[in-house]
Enzyme design. Sequence first.
Site, PDB file in Angstrom:
ATOM      1  N   GLY A  21       0.831  -1.214   0.000  1.00  0.00           N
ATOM      2  CA  GLY A  21       0.000   0.000   0.000  1.00  0.00           C
ATOM      3  C   GLY A  21       0.857   1.252   0.000  1.00  0.00           C
ATOM      4  N   LYS A  22       1.958   1.184   0.739  1.00  0.00           N
ATOM      5  CA  LYS A  22       2.862   2.329   0.822  1.00  0.00           C
ATOM      6  C   LYS A  22       3.542   2.594  -0.522  1.00  0.00           C
ATOM      7  CE  LYS A  22       5.010   4.070   4.917  1.00  0.00           C
ATOM      8  NZ  LYS A  22       5.821   3.836   6.079  1.00  0.00           N
ATOM      9  N   GLU A  47      15.083  -3.066  13.524  1.00  0.00           N
ATOM     10  CA  GLU A  47      14.686  -2.610  14.856  1.00  0.00           C
ATOM     11  C   GLU A  47      14.715  -1.088  14.853  1.00  0.00           C
ATOM     12  OE1 GLU A  47      15.824  -3.095  19.466  1.00  0.00           O
ATOM     13  OE2 GLU A  47      17.142  -4.106  18.032  1.00  0.00           O
ATOM     14  N   ASP A  76       9.774   7.624   7.844  1.00  0.00           N
ATOM     15  CA  ASP A  76       9.275   7.374   9.190  1.00  0.00           C
ATOM     16  C   ASP A  76       8.377   8.545   9.529  1.00  0.00           C
ATOM     17  OD1 ASP A  76       9.359   5.478  11.376  1.00  0.00           O
ATOM     18  OD2 ASP A  76      10.086   7.160  12.554  1.00  0.00           O
ATOM     19  N   SER A  77       7.253   8.243  10.135  1.00  0.00           N
ATOM     20  CA  SER A  77       6.295   9.322  10.377  1.00  0.00           C
ATOM     21  C   SER A  77       5.500   9.054  11.634  1.00  0.00           C
ATOM     22  CB  SER A  77       5.362   9.451   9.179  1.00  0.00           C
ATOM     23  OG  SER A  77       4.705   8.236   8.947  1.00  0.00           O
ATOM     24  N   PHE A 164      -5.681   5.753   7.063  1.00  0.00           N
ATOM     25  CA  PHE A 164      -5.301   4.741   8.046  1.00  0.00           C
ATOM     26  C   PHE A 164      -4.863   5.461   9.320  1.00  0.00           C
ATOM     27  CE2 PHE A 164      -0.641   5.108   8.270  1.00  0.00           C
ATOM     28  CZ  PHE A 164      -0.420   5.968   7.216  1.00  0.00           C
ATOM     29  N   LYS A 187      -5.429  13.997   0.127  1.00  0.00           N
ATOM     30  CA  LYS A 187      -4.551  13.721   1.278  1.00  0.00           C
ATOM     31  C   LYS A 187      -3.086  13.836   0.847  1.00  0.00           C
ATOM     32  CE  LYS A 187      -2.980  10.462   4.706  1.00  0.00           C
ATOM     33  NZ  LYS A 187      -3.025   9.174   5.373  1.00  0.00           N
TER      34      LYS A 187
END
Length: 215
Positions: A21-22, A47, A76-77, A164, A187
Site C-alpha cells: 500500500g505504501k 529494529e 518514518d512518520s 489509516f 490527502k
Amino acid sequence: MGEDKEPMEEVEVLLATSNPGKVKEINAILAPYGIRVKLPEEKVEVEEKGTTFLENAYLKAKAYWERFRLPTVADDSGLVVEALGGYPGIYSSRFYSIDFGGIEEGYTPDEANIRKVLRLLEGKENRRAKFVACALFYDGGEGLFAFGECKGEITLKPEGEGGFGYDPVFRPDGYEVTMAQLSAEEKNRISHRGKAFRRLARLIRRVYREPSPSP
Ligand code: IMP
C-alpha cells in the site's frame, strides 16, 4: 517541478518497506518527478531503535541498502500532539501498547491508538497536533533527507473511513472534515508524507540529473 524541458530518465529505487500500500501511495506522489519506488524481494527486519523520525528512517534505509545494495528510500512518520508533550511521536504505530495511559484489549492497533489519544486529551482544551514525516534516500553515501508536516487538530470523535492510523481523528487546518474523509489525491496533496517525498524527490533529481550533451 515543471522546469525540465528534456524528458526525464526514470529513476528506480527500492522502498524500505514490506507494505505494498505504501509503494502505491508513494509512487503516486513521486510519478511527476520520474522516480519509481519498488517493493524489495523480501522483508528485512529492522529494529526501529532510533529516538527521532530521522534516525528511524535512516536505520530502515541503511538496513535495506546493506541487504540489497540498491539505492533505497525510507520514511518514518507519526503524530505529534502538543498537549501530550509530543507523544505519540515515534511511538505512533504502537502507542496503544505503551504503559502510560493504560492498555485496552479487543481493538485493532489503529482503534486502540485512537482511543488512547482521545482518552489522554479528555478535558484538555489544547487539541493542536501535527503529522510529521521524514523521507530519506540512501545509496551508501551521505544520504539525502527531507521533512514534511501537516498541522491540525484532534477531533472529539473518529469520523471517516479513508486513510489509516490516526486519520479519522485528525482535522487538517483549513478543512471541516478529518483526513479520513479526504480523497487519496487530496490527502497526498496536503499530507506530511506528500510534502516530505516531494522535497526528497527534488533533491534526488539534483543528484541524479546528468548534464544533457550539447547538440
Ligand atoms: P510509519 O512510520 O509511516 O509506518 O507510521 C507510523 C505510524 O504513524 C502509523 O502506524 C500511524 O499510526 C501513524 N501515521 C503516520 N502517517 C499517518 C497518516 O498519514 N495518517 C494517520 N496516521 C499516520
